[in-house]
Design a protein around this motif. Structure first.
Motif, PDB file in Angstrom:
ATOM      1  N   CYS A 261      21.252 -11.915 -25.023  1.00 21.67           N
ATOM      2  CA  CYS A 261      19.743 -11.527 -25.633  1.00 21.67           C
ATOM      3  C   CYS A 261      19.228 -10.708 -24.524  1.00 21.67           C
ATOM      4  CB  CYS A 261      19.191 -12.521 -25.990  1.00 21.67           C
ATOM      5  SG  CYS A 261      17.622 -12.063 -26.923  1.00 21.67           S
ATOM      6  N   TRP A 262      19.155 -11.026 -23.271  1.00 21.08           N
ATOM      7  CA  TRP A 262      18.485 -10.523 -22.160  1.00 21.08           C
ATOM      8  C   TRP A 262      19.004  -9.097 -21.780  1.00 21.08           C
ATOM      9  CZ3 TRP A 262      14.090 -10.421 -19.866  1.00 21.08           C
ATOM     10  CH2 TRP A 262      13.818  -9.713 -18.700  1.00 21.08           C
ATOM     11  N   MET A 263      20.472  -8.950 -21.749  1.00 22.38           N
ATOM     12  CA  MET A 263      21.236  -7.772 -21.676  1.00 22.38           C
ATOM     13  C   MET A 263      20.915  -6.772 -22.368  1.00 22.38           C
ATOM     14  SD  MET A 263      24.773  -9.019 -19.849  1.00 22.38           S
ATOM     15  CE  MET A 263      25.242 -10.397 -21.125  1.00 22.38           C
ATOM     16  N   ILE A 264      20.937  -6.994 -23.802  1.00 24.26           N
ATOM     17  CA  ILE A 264      20.639  -6.439 -25.055  1.00 24.26           C
ATOM     18  C   ILE A 264      19.128  -5.769 -24.986  1.00 24.26           C
ATOM     19  CG2 ILE A 264      20.391  -6.360 -27.501  1.00 24.26           C
ATOM     20  CD1 ILE A 264      23.082  -8.107 -27.609  1.00 24.26           C
ATOM     21  N   GLU A 265      18.360  -6.691 -24.558  1.00 28.56           N
ATOM     22  CA  GLU A 265      16.938  -6.112 -24.485  1.00 28.56           C
ATOM     23  C   GLU A 265      16.713  -5.273 -23.362  1.00 28.56           C
ATOM     24  OE1 GLU A 265      12.734  -7.937 -22.779  1.00 28.56           O
ATOM     25  OE2 GLU A 265      13.908  -9.298 -24.254  1.00 28.56           O
ATOM     26  N   ARG A 266      17.412  -5.331 -22.252  1.00 30.75           N
ATOM     27  CA  ARG A 266      17.406  -4.553 -20.980  1.00 30.75           C
ATOM     28  C   ARG A 266      18.120  -3.229 -21.341  1.00 30.75           C
ATOM     29  NH1 ARG A 266      13.050  -4.700 -18.539  1.00 30.75           N
ATOM     30  NH2 ARG A 266      14.190  -3.479 -17.069  1.00 30.75           N
ATOM     31  N   SER A 267      19.396  -3.450 -22.195  1.00 34.56           N
ATOM     32  CA  SER A 267      19.892  -2.072 -22.564  1.00 34.56           C
ATOM     33  C   SER A 267      19.107  -1.314 -23.458  1.00 34.56           C
ATOM     34  CB  SER A 267      21.176  -2.439 -23.181  1.00 34.56           C
ATOM     35  OG  SER A 267      21.883  -2.923 -22.299  1.00 34.56           O
ATOM     36  N   PHE A 268      18.478  -1.887 -24.425  1.00 35.42           N
ATOM     37  CA  PHE A 268      17.539  -1.114 -25.326  1.00 35.42           C
ATOM     38  C   PHE A 268      16.511  -0.486 -24.653  1.00 35.42           C
ATOM     39  CE2 PHE A 268      19.593  -2.958 -29.014  1.00 35.42           C
ATOM     40  CZ  PHE A 268      19.732  -1.779 -29.986  1.00 35.42           C
ATOM     41  N   TYR A 269      15.596  -1.251 -23.573  1.00 36.58           N
ATOM     42  CA  TYR A 269      14.586  -0.534 -22.983  1.00 36.58           C
ATOM     43  C   TYR A 269      15.086   0.583 -22.187  1.00 36.58           C
ATOM     44  CZ  TYR A 269      10.850   0.065 -19.281  1.00 36.58           C
ATOM     45  OH  TYR A 269       9.966   0.486 -18.405  1.00 36.58           O
TER      46      TYR A 269
END
Length: 55
Positions: A18-26
Motif C-alpha cells: 500500500c505504501w509503495m503504491i501510494e508513493r508511486s502515485f504521488y
C-alpha cells in the motif's frame, strides 16, 4: 500468505505494498498525466497478479 505479525506475513506485506503504491502515485502525479496513467496500469497489474486473477 499467512496472517500474523512477521515481516513476511500478510498484514506487513499489505502495508508495504500500500505504501509503495501510494508513493508511486504521488511521484507520478508530480510528473505528468501520462506517467500517472502508466503507474496506474502497473499498479492494476500488480493487484491482479497478487489476487491470482491473471498470469
Amino acid at each position: 500468505m499467512e496472517a500474523g505479525t512477521a515481516p513476511d506475513q500478510a498484514p506487513a506485506m499489505a502495508r508495504a505494498l500500500c505504501w509503495m503504491i501510494e508513493r508511486s502515485f504521488y511521484h507520478a502525479s508530480q510528473e505528468s498525466r501520462e506517467k500517472l496513467q502508466q503507474v496506474s496500469s502497473t499498479c492494476e497489474h500488480i493487484r491482479l497478479i497478487s489476487a491470482g486473477l491473471t498470469a
